[in-house]
Design a protein around this motif. Sequence first.
Motif, short mmCIF file in Angstrom:
data_model
loop_
_atom_site.label_atom_id
_atom_site.label_comp_id
_atom_site.label_asym_id
_atom_site.label_seq_id
_atom_site.Cartn_x
_atom_site.Cartn_y
_atom_site.Cartn_z
N GLY A 148 21.32 30.99 -9.58
CA GLY A 148 21.95 30.73 -8.29
C GLY A 148 23.29 31.46 -8.23
O GLY A 148 23.56 32.25 -7.34
N LYS A 149 24.09 31.16 -9.23
CA LYS A 149 25.39 31.81 -9.34
C LYS A 149 25.66 32.11 -10.80
O LYS A 149 25.24 31.38 -11.68
CB LYS A 149 26.48 30.92 -8.77
CG LYS A 149 26.36 30.73 -7.27
CD LYS A 149 27.43 29.83 -6.73
CE LYS A 149 27.37 29.76 -5.21
NZ LYS A 149 26.11 29.12 -4.73
N LEU A 150 26.41 33.20 -10.99
CA LEU A 150 26.57 33.70 -12.34
C LEU A 150 28.02 34.06 -12.57
O LEU A 150 28.65 34.68 -11.72
CB LEU A 150 25.72 34.97 -12.42
CG LEU A 150 25.01 35.39 -13.66
CD1 LEU A 150 24.12 34.28 -14.16
CD2 LEU A 150 24.13 36.60 -13.31
N PRO A 167 27.75 44.58 -7.80
CA PRO A 167 27.76 44.38 -6.35
C PRO A 167 28.43 43.05 -5.99
O PRO A 167 28.45 42.12 -6.79
CB PRO A 167 26.27 44.33 -5.98
CG PRO A 167 25.52 44.84 -7.16
CD PRO A 167 26.39 44.56 -8.35
N ALA A 168 28.99 42.98 -4.77
CA ALA A 168 29.69 41.77 -4.34
C ALA A 168 28.74 40.76 -3.71
O ALA A 168 29.13 39.64 -3.43
CB ALA A 168 30.80 42.13 -3.37
N ASP A 169 27.49 41.18 -3.48
CA ASP A 169 26.60 40.31 -2.70
C ASP A 169 25.43 39.75 -3.51
O ASP A 169 24.37 39.48 -2.97
CB ASP A 169 26.07 41.09 -1.49
CG ASP A 169 25.29 42.33 -1.89
OD1 ASP A 169 25.24 42.65 -3.11
OD2 ASP A 169 24.71 42.98 -1.01
N ILE A 170 25.60 39.62 -4.82
CA ILE A 170 24.51 39.04 -5.62
C ILE A 170 24.95 37.78 -6.36
O ILE A 170 24.39 37.40 -7.39
CB ILE A 170 23.90 40.08 -6.61
CG1 ILE A 170 24.96 40.59 -7.59
CG2 ILE A 170 23.26 41.25 -5.86
CD1 ILE A 170 24.34 41.35 -8.79
N GLY A 239 32.99 41.49 -8.55
CA GLY A 239 31.89 40.76 -7.92
C GLY A 239 32.33 39.98 -6.70
O GLY A 239 33.26 40.37 -6.00
N ASN A 240 31.66 38.86 -6.45
CA ASN A 240 31.96 38.03 -5.29
C ASN A 240 33.14 37.11 -5.60
O ASN A 240 32.98 36.08 -6.25
CB ASN A 240 30.73 37.23 -4.88
CG ASN A 240 30.97 36.42 -3.63
OD1 ASN A 240 32.12 36.25 -3.20
ND2 ASN A 240 29.90 35.93 -3.04
N LYS A 241 34.29 37.48 -5.09
CA LYS A 241 35.49 36.73 -5.44
C LYS A 241 35.57 35.37 -4.73
O LYS A 241 36.37 34.52 -5.11
CB LYS A 241 36.73 37.57 -5.18
CG LYS A 241 36.80 38.69 -6.24
CD LYS A 241 37.80 39.77 -5.93
CE LYS A 241 37.54 40.94 -6.87
NZ LYS A 241 37.76 42.24 -6.25
N THR A 242 34.74 35.20 -3.72
CA THR A 242 34.70 33.89 -3.06
C THR A 242 34.21 32.82 -4.04
O THR A 242 34.63 31.67 -3.99
CB THR A 242 33.76 33.93 -1.83
OG1 THR A 242 34.16 35.03 -1.02
CG2 THR A 242 33.85 32.65 -1.03
N LEU A 243 33.33 33.23 -4.94
CA LEU A 243 32.83 32.29 -5.96
C LEU A 243 33.96 31.71 -6.80
O LEU A 243 33.86 30.60 -7.33
CB LEU A 243 31.86 32.99 -6.93
CG LEU A 243 30.49 33.39 -6.45
CD1 LEU A 243 29.64 33.78 -7.65
CD2 LEU A 243 29.85 32.24 -5.70
N ALA A 244 35.03 32.48 -6.93
CA ALA A 244 36.13 32.06 -7.79
C ALA A 244 36.87 30.84 -7.25
O ALA A 244 37.72 30.27 -7.93
CB ALA A 244 37.10 33.21 -8.01
C1 NAG Z 1 30.05 35.18 -1.77
O1 NAG Z 1 29.88 33.83 -2.14
C2 NAG Z 1 30.05 32.92 -1.09
C3 NAG Z 1 30.02 31.52 -1.68
O2 NAG Z 1 28.82 31.31 -2.39
C4 NAG Z 1 28.97 33.16 -0.04
O3 NAG Z 1 29.13 32.25 1.02
C5 NAG Z 1 29.10 34.59 0.47
O4 NAG Z 1 28.05 34.88 1.36
C6 NAG Z 1 29.04 35.56 -0.70
N1 NAG Z 1 29.35 36.90 -0.23
C7 NAG Z 1 28.46 37.91 -0.28
C8 NAG Z 1 28.93 39.23 0.21
O5 NAG Z 1 27.32 37.76 -0.70
#
Ligand code: NAG
Length: 344
Positions: A148-150, A167-170, A239-244
Amino acid sequence: MFTSTLALLGLSLGLVANAFPTQQSENGKNWVVIVAGSNGWYNYRHQADACHAYQIVHKNGIPDEQIVVMMYDDLATNEQNPTPGVVINRPNGTDVYKGVPKDYTGDVSGRKIEHFKSPGLLAFPNDDLHVADLMDAVNYMHENKKYGKLVFYIEACESGSMMTKLPADIDVYATTAANSHESSYACYYDDKRETYLGDWYSVNWLEDSDVEDLSKETLIKQFKIVRSHTNTSHVMQFGNKTLAHMKVIAFQGNVNAKPAPPMTLQPVEDPDLTPSPDVPLAILKRKLMRTNDLSATKKYFSQITSDLKYEYALRHLYALVNLCEGGYPTDSILMAMESVCHFN
Ligand SMILES: *[C@@H]1O[C@H](CO)[C@@H](O)[C@H](O)[C@H]1NC(C)=O
Ligand SMILES: *[C@@H]1O[C@H](CO)[C@@H](O)[C@H](O)[C@H]1NC(C)=O
Ligand SMILES: *[C@@H]1O[C@H](CO)[C@@H](O)[C@H](O)[C@H]1NC(C)=O
Protein backbone atom coordinates in the motif's frame (compact mmCIF):
# COMPACT_ATOMS: atom_id res chain seq x y z
CA MET A 1 -7.23 -3.12 0.33
CA PHE A 2 -3.84 -4.10 1.69
CA THR A 3 -1.72 -1.23 2.67
CA SER A 4 1.92 -1.85 3.22
CA THR A 5 5.09 0.07 3.66
CA LEU A 6 8.61 -0.79 2.77
CA ALA A 7 11.46 1.02 4.36
CA LEU A 8 14.79 0.10 2.96
CA LEU A 9 17.69 1.09 5.01
CA GLY A 10 21.01 0.55 3.45
CA LEU A 11 24.08 0.51 5.49
CA SER A 12 27.12 1.96 4.03
CA LEU A 13 28.09 -0.79 1.67
CA GLY A 14 25.15 -2.61 2.94
CA LEU A 15 21.49 -2.21 2.93
CA VAL A 16 18.69 -2.47 5.38
CA ALA A 17 15.22 -2.67 4.02
CA ASN A 18 12.21 -2.37 6.22
CA ALA A 19 8.95 -3.22 4.60
CA PHE A 20 5.88 -2.40 6.57
CA PRO A 21 2.33 -2.06 5.44
CA THR A 22 1.03 1.18 6.78
CA GLN A 23 -2.24 2.43 7.85
CA GLN A 24 -2.97 -1.06 8.99
CA SER A 25 -6.40 -1.63 7.57
CA GLU A 26 -8.22 -4.70 8.91
CA ASN A 27 -6.39 -7.18 6.77
CA GLY A 28 -3.34 -5.10 6.01
CA LYS A 29 -0.10 -6.13 7.65
CA ASN A 30 3.02 -4.23 8.42
CA TRP A 31 6.09 -5.80 6.91
CA VAL A 32 9.63 -4.93 7.75
CA VAL A 33 12.65 -5.97 5.76
CA ILE A 34 16.04 -5.18 7.25
CA VAL A 35 19.18 -5.83 5.28
CA ALA A 36 22.78 -5.34 6.35
CA GLY A 37 24.90 -5.77 3.29
CA SER A 38 28.35 -6.34 4.70
CA ASN A 39 30.33 -8.70 6.87
CA GLY A 40 33.59 -8.67 8.75
CA TRP A 41 34.45 -7.17 12.13
CA TYR A 42 35.53 -3.82 10.65
CA ASN A 43 32.02 -3.49 9.21
CA TYR A 44 30.47 -4.21 12.63
CA ARG A 45 28.40 -1.03 12.47
CA HIS A 46 26.13 -2.11 9.62
CA GLN A 47 24.84 -5.24 11.29
CA ALA A 48 24.64 -3.36 14.59
CA ASP A 49 22.36 -0.77 12.93
CA ALA A 50 20.30 -3.60 11.44
CA CYS A 51 19.87 -5.36 14.79
CA HIS A 52 18.90 -2.05 16.37
CA ALA A 53 16.26 -1.51 13.65
CA TYR A 54 14.86 -4.92 14.54
CA GLN A 55 14.64 -3.98 18.25
CA ILE A 56 12.64 -0.86 17.37
CA VAL A 57 10.00 -2.55 15.23
CA HIS A 58 9.87 -5.49 17.64
CA LYS A 59 9.21 -3.36 20.71
CA ASN A 60 6.60 -1.40 18.77
CA GLY A 61 4.51 -4.49 18.20
CA ILE A 62 5.41 -5.91 14.81
CA PRO A 63 5.44 -9.70 15.14
CA ASP A 64 8.57 -11.57 14.07
CA GLU A 65 6.62 -13.30 11.27
CA GLN A 66 6.39 -9.91 9.58
CA ILE A 67 10.02 -8.97 10.03
CA VAL A 68 12.68 -10.20 7.65
CA VAL A 69 16.27 -9.68 8.72
CA MET A 70 19.00 -10.32 6.19
CA MET A 71 22.51 -10.20 7.54
CA TYR A 72 25.70 -12.18 7.69
CA ASP A 73 25.40 -12.80 11.40
CA ASP A 74 29.15 -13.04 11.92
CA LEU A 75 29.40 -10.62 14.86
CA ALA A 76 27.94 -12.36 17.89
CA THR A 77 30.30 -15.31 17.68
CA ASN A 78 33.17 -13.45 16.03
CA GLU A 79 36.55 -14.26 17.59
CA GLN A 80 37.17 -10.53 17.84
CA ASN A 81 34.03 -10.00 19.90
CA PRO A 82 35.11 -9.34 23.52
CA THR A 83 31.47 -9.78 24.61
CA PRO A 84 30.39 -13.01 22.88
CA GLY A 85 26.72 -13.08 21.96
CA VAL A 86 26.33 -9.35 22.47
CA VAL A 87 26.19 -6.63 19.82
CA ILE A 88 25.80 -2.95 20.67
CA ASN A 89 25.03 0.12 18.55
CA ARG A 90 26.23 2.96 20.82
CA PRO A 91 28.92 3.41 23.50
CA ASN A 92 27.87 1.47 26.58
CA GLY A 93 24.70 0.61 24.71
CA THR A 94 22.35 -2.27 25.41
CA ASP A 95 22.52 -5.55 23.51
CA VAL A 96 20.71 -5.18 20.18
CA TYR A 97 21.39 -8.76 19.07
CA LYS A 98 19.03 -10.44 21.48
CA GLY A 99 16.05 -12.06 19.73
CA VAL A 100 16.98 -11.02 16.20
CA PRO A 101 15.33 -13.52 13.84
CA LYS A 102 17.72 -15.39 11.60
CA ASP A 103 15.82 -15.73 8.37
CA TYR A 104 18.64 -15.09 5.99
CA THR A 105 22.10 -15.32 7.44
CA GLY A 106 25.54 -16.46 6.54
CA ASP A 107 27.84 -16.48 3.64
CA VAL A 108 25.61 -16.83 0.64
CA SER A 109 28.24 -16.95 -2.03
CA GLY A 110 31.54 -16.56 -0.29
CA ARG A 111 32.20 -13.17 -1.77
CA LYS A 112 34.43 -11.11 0.41
CA ILE A 113 34.48 -7.84 -1.46
CA GLU A 114 31.60 -6.07 0.18
CA HIS A 115 33.66 -2.99 0.55
CA PHE A 116 33.44 -1.25 -2.78
CA LYS A 117 30.57 0.81 -3.94
CA SER A 118 29.86 3.42 -6.50
CA PRO A 119 27.06 5.78 -7.35
CA GLY A 120 23.98 3.81 -8.19
CA LEU A 121 25.21 0.60 -6.65
CA LEU A 122 24.95 -0.84 -3.18
CA ALA A 123 27.24 -3.76 -2.52
CA PHE A 124 25.99 -6.85 -0.72
CA PRO A 125 28.12 -9.71 0.50
CA ASN A 126 26.51 -11.89 -2.12
CA ASP A 127 25.28 -9.53 -4.78
CA ASP A 128 25.21 -5.94 -5.86
CA LEU A 129 21.99 -4.07 -6.00
CA HIS A 130 21.77 -1.70 -8.91
CA VAL A 131 19.49 1.30 -9.08
CA ALA A 132 17.77 -0.02 -12.17
CA ASP A 133 17.00 -3.35 -10.48
CA LEU A 134 15.74 -1.65 -7.36
CA MET A 135 13.49 0.68 -9.36
CA ASP A 136 12.25 -2.25 -11.46
CA ALA A 137 11.43 -4.16 -8.30
CA VAL A 138 9.58 -1.24 -6.73
CA ASN A 139 7.63 -0.48 -9.91
CA TYR A 140 6.74 -4.16 -10.27
CA MET A 141 5.55 -4.29 -6.68
CA HIS A 142 3.47 -1.17 -7.22
CA GLU A 143 1.87 -2.42 -10.43
CA ASN A 144 1.04 -5.74 -8.81
CA LYS A 145 -0.27 -4.07 -5.67
CA LYS A 146 2.25 -5.75 -3.43
CA TYR A 147 2.20 -2.87 -1.01
CA GLY A 148 0.00 0.00 0.00
CA LYS A 149 2.70 2.36 1.10
CA LEU A 150 6.41 1.96 1.27
CA VAL A 151 9.13 3.74 3.17
CA PHE A 152 12.86 3.35 2.60
CA TYR A 153 15.75 4.27 4.85
CA ILE A 154 19.02 3.88 2.97
CA GLU A 155 22.46 4.19 4.49
CA ALA A 156 25.28 4.05 1.99
CA CYS A 157 27.83 6.28 0.41
CA GLU A 158 26.26 8.13 -2.49
CA SER A 159 22.95 6.66 -1.36
CA GLY A 160 21.05 9.57 -2.91
CA SER A 161 21.88 8.05 -6.29
CA MET A 162 19.71 5.06 -5.41
CA MET A 163 16.55 7.11 -5.33
CA THR A 164 16.87 9.94 -7.85
CA LYS A 165 14.58 8.08 -10.26
CA LEU A 166 11.94 7.24 -7.67
CA PRO A 167 8.54 8.28 -9.07
CA ALA A 168 6.34 10.48 -6.87
CA ASP A 169 3.13 8.66 -7.73
CA ILE A 170 3.73 5.09 -6.54
CA ASP A 171 3.19 5.63 -2.81
CA VAL A 172 6.84 5.35 -1.86
CA TYR A 173 8.77 7.71 0.40
CA ALA A 174 12.52 7.33 0.82
CA THR A 175 15.23 9.00 2.81
CA THR A 176 18.94 8.49 2.25
CA ALA A 177 22.07 9.11 4.30
CA ALA A 178 23.80 11.15 1.65
CA ASN A 179 23.33 12.76 -1.74
CA SER A 180 24.54 11.19 -4.98
CA HIS A 181 28.19 12.07 -4.64
CA GLU A 182 29.30 12.03 -1.03
CA SER A 183 30.28 9.50 1.61
CA SER A 184 28.17 8.56 4.53
CA TYR A 185 29.90 8.45 7.93
CA ALA A 186 30.66 5.86 10.56
CA CYS A 187 30.34 6.83 14.22
CA TYR A 188 31.01 5.66 17.78
CA TYR A 189 34.48 4.10 17.69
CA ASP A 190 34.74 1.62 20.55
CA ASP A 191 38.19 1.02 22.03
CA LYS A 192 37.29 -2.30 23.56
CA ARG A 193 35.85 -3.72 20.34
CA GLU A 194 38.26 -1.83 18.08
CA THR A 195 35.58 -1.00 15.55
CA TYR A 196 32.86 1.56 14.86
CA LEU A 197 29.52 0.75 16.45
CA GLY A 198 27.21 2.64 14.12
CA ASP A 199 26.63 4.77 11.07
CA TRP A 200 25.80 8.40 11.68
CA TYR A 201 22.59 8.70 9.63
CA SER A 202 21.26 5.30 10.72
CA VAL A 203 22.06 5.90 14.37
CA ASN A 204 20.37 9.30 14.14
CA TRP A 205 17.07 7.91 12.90
CA LEU A 206 17.25 4.79 15.08
CA GLU A 207 17.97 6.78 18.23
CA ASP A 208 15.27 9.27 17.28
CA SER A 209 12.84 6.35 17.01
CA ASP A 210 13.99 5.24 20.48
CA VAL A 211 13.42 8.58 22.20
CA GLU A 212 10.26 9.81 20.45
CA ASP A 213 6.64 8.84 20.87
CA LEU A 214 6.22 7.28 17.44
CA SER A 215 2.44 7.52 17.59
CA LYS A 216 2.85 11.31 17.58
CA GLU A 217 5.94 11.90 15.48
CA THR A 218 5.56 12.18 11.71
CA LEU A 219 8.07 10.93 9.16
CA ILE A 220 8.74 14.49 8.06
CA LYS A 221 9.52 15.56 11.62
CA GLN A 222 11.88 12.63 11.98
CA PHE A 223 13.46 13.46 8.64
CA LYS A 224 14.14 17.04 9.76
CA ILE A 225 15.66 15.93 13.06
CA VAL A 226 17.85 13.34 11.34
CA ARG A 227 18.89 15.82 8.68
CA SER A 228 19.98 18.35 11.28
CA HIS A 229 21.90 15.77 13.37
CA THR A 230 23.59 14.21 10.36
CA ASN A 231 26.01 17.06 9.86
CA THR A 232 28.56 15.23 7.71
CA SER A 233 26.43 14.53 4.64
CA HIS A 234 23.21 15.72 3.03
CA VAL A 235 20.31 13.57 4.18
CA MET A 236 17.80 13.52 1.33
CA GLN A 237 14.14 12.66 0.81
CA PHE A 238 12.54 11.28 -2.35
CA GLY A 239 9.22 10.04 -3.69
CA ASN A 240 5.79 11.09 -2.47
CA LYS A 241 6.51 13.60 0.24
CA THR A 242 2.87 13.78 1.25
CA LEU A 243 3.36 10.34 2.80
CA ALA A 244 5.84 11.92 5.19
CA HIS A 245 2.93 13.50 7.06
CA MET A 246 2.02 10.06 8.32
CA LYS A 247 3.11 8.95 11.76
CA VAL A 248 6.31 6.97 12.15
CA ILE A 249 4.41 4.26 14.04
CA ALA A 250 2.51 3.43 10.84
CA PHE A 251 5.79 2.12 9.44
CA GLN A 252 7.91 1.17 12.43
CA GLY A 253 5.23 -0.34 14.58
CA ASN A 254 1.76 -1.71 14.93
CA VAL A 255 -0.84 1.03 15.26
CA ASN A 256 -3.12 -1.38 17.10
CA ALA A 257 -0.51 -2.19 19.73
CA LYS A 258 0.77 0.09 22.44
CA PRO A 259 3.85 1.97 21.21
CA ALA A 260 7.02 1.41 23.22
CA PRO A 261 7.55 4.12 25.84
CA PRO A 262 10.12 6.70 24.72
CA MET A 263 13.63 5.96 26.04
CA THR A 264 16.17 8.36 27.49
CA LEU A 265 19.62 8.16 25.93
CA GLN A 266 22.74 9.76 27.35
CA PRO A 267 24.27 12.11 24.80
CA VAL A 268 27.55 10.80 23.37
CA GLU A 269 30.17 13.49 23.74
CA ASP A 270 32.30 12.78 20.72
CA PRO A 271 30.61 10.67 18.04
CA ASP A 272 33.96 10.07 16.31
CA LEU A 273 32.66 10.69 12.83
CA THR A 274 34.69 9.02 10.09
CA PRO A 275 33.94 8.79 6.36
CA SER A 276 32.94 5.21 5.59
CA PRO A 277 35.65 4.60 2.99
CA ASP A 278 38.28 5.58 5.60
CA VAL A 279 37.06 3.15 8.25
CA PRO A 280 39.46 0.21 7.65
CA LEU A 281 42.44 2.53 7.74
CA ALA A 282 41.14 4.52 10.71
CA ILE A 283 40.74 1.31 12.71
CA LEU A 284 44.29 0.20 11.92
CA LYS A 285 45.67 3.61 12.87
CA ARG A 286 43.91 3.51 16.22
CA LYS A 287 45.19 0.00 16.91
CA LEU A 288 48.67 1.14 15.99
CA MET A 289 48.49 4.09 18.36
CA ARG A 290 47.38 1.95 21.28
CA THR A 291 49.85 -0.90 21.05
CA ASN A 292 53.25 -1.11 22.73
CA ASP A 293 54.02 -4.43 21.19
CA LEU A 294 56.62 -4.44 18.45
CA SER A 295 55.31 -7.41 16.49
CA ALA A 296 51.77 -6.00 16.61
CA THR A 297 53.13 -2.69 15.40
CA LYS A 298 54.79 -4.40 12.47
CA LYS A 299 51.62 -6.29 11.66
CA TYR A 300 49.47 -3.14 11.67
CA PHE A 301 51.99 -1.31 9.54
CA SER A 302 51.95 -3.95 6.88
CA GLN A 303 48.17 -4.03 6.97
CA ILE A 304 48.03 -0.27 6.57
CA THR A 305 50.30 -0.44 3.57
CA SER A 306 48.23 -3.10 1.87
CA ASP A 307 45.06 -1.31 2.85
CA LEU A 308 46.30 1.82 1.13
CA LYS A 309 46.77 -0.21 -2.00
CA TYR A 310 43.23 -1.40 -1.60
CA GLU A 311 41.86 2.14 -1.28
CA TYR A 312 43.91 3.08 -4.30
CA ALA A 313 42.39 0.23 -6.27
CA LEU A 314 38.93 1.32 -5.18
CA ARG A 315 39.42 4.76 -6.60
CA HIS A 316 40.25 3.21 -9.94
CA LEU A 317 37.31 0.90 -9.78
CA TYR A 318 35.20 4.00 -9.41
CA ALA A 319 36.62 5.38 -12.64
CA LEU A 320 35.84 2.08 -14.32
CA VAL A 321 32.23 2.18 -13.18
CA ASN A 322 31.92 5.66 -14.65
CA LEU A 323 33.25 4.39 -17.97
CA CYS A 324 30.78 1.51 -17.97
CA GLU A 325 27.89 3.76 -17.06
CA GLY A 326 29.04 6.19 -19.74
CA GLY A 327 28.29 3.45 -22.24
CA TYR A 328 31.82 2.90 -23.51
CA PRO A 329 32.21 -0.47 -25.20
CA THR A 330 34.11 -3.07 -23.15
CA ASP A 331 36.64 -3.55 -25.96
CA SER A 332 37.74 0.05 -25.99
CA ILE A 333 37.96 0.16 -22.20
CA LEU A 334 40.15 -2.95 -22.23
CA MET A 335 42.31 -1.58 -25.03
CA ALA A 336 42.79 1.69 -23.18
CA MET A 337 43.75 -0.23 -20.04
CA GLU A 338 46.25 -2.34 -21.91
CA SER A 339 47.91 0.60 -23.56
CA VAL A 340 48.27 2.36 -20.20
CA CYS A 341 49.60 -0.76 -18.48
CA HIS A 342 52.20 -1.35 -21.19
CA PHE A 343 53.98 1.76 -20.03
CA ASN A 344 54.58 0.20 -16.67
C1 NAG B 1 0.87 11.01 -2.40
O1 NAG B 1 0.31 10.42 -1.25
C2 NAG B 1 -0.91 10.98 -0.84
C3 NAG B 1 -1.28 10.37 0.49
O2 NAG B 1 -1.34 8.96 0.39
C4 NAG B 1 -1.95 10.75 -1.93
O3 NAG B 1 -3.18 11.32 -1.54
C5 NAG B 1 -1.46 11.40 -3.21
O4 NAG B 1 -2.35 11.12 -4.27
C6 NAG B 1 -0.08 10.88 -3.57
N1 NAG B 1 0.45 11.64 -4.70
C7 NAG B 1 0.72 11.08 -5.88
C8 NAG B 1 1.29 11.98 -6.93
O5 NAG B 1 0.50 9.90 -6.13
C1 NAG C 1 30.87 3.65 29.68
O1 NAG C 1 30.76 3.18 31.01
C2 NAG C 1 31.98 3.24 31.74
C3 NAG C 1 31.74 2.55 33.06
O2 NAG C 1 30.50 2.86 33.58
C4 NAG C 1 32.41 4.69 31.87
O3 NAG C 1 33.63 4.77 32.57
C5 NAG C 1 32.57 5.29 30.47
O4 NAG C 1 32.87 6.66 30.58
C6 NAG C 1 31.32 5.10 29.65
N1 NAG C 1 31.61 5.51 28.28
C7 NAG C 1 30.79 6.27 27.58
C8 NAG C 1 31.27 6.62 26.22
O5 NAG C 1 29.75 6.68 28.01
C1 NAG D 1 28.78 17.05 13.95
O1 NAG D 1 28.12 16.93 15.19
C2 NAG D 1 28.85 16.26 16.20
C3 NAG D 1 28.01 16.12 17.46
O2 NAG D 1 26.70 16.30 17.26
C4 NAG D 1 30.13 17.02 16.50
O3 NAG D 1 30.88 16.32 17.48
C5 NAG D 1 30.95 17.14 15.23
O4 NAG D 1 32.07 17.94 15.46
C6 NAG D 1 30.11 17.78 14.12
N1 NAG D 1 30.88 17.68 12.89
C7 NAG D 1 30.85 18.62 11.93
C8 NAG D 1 31.67 18.35 10.72
O5 NAG D 1 30.18 19.62 12.04
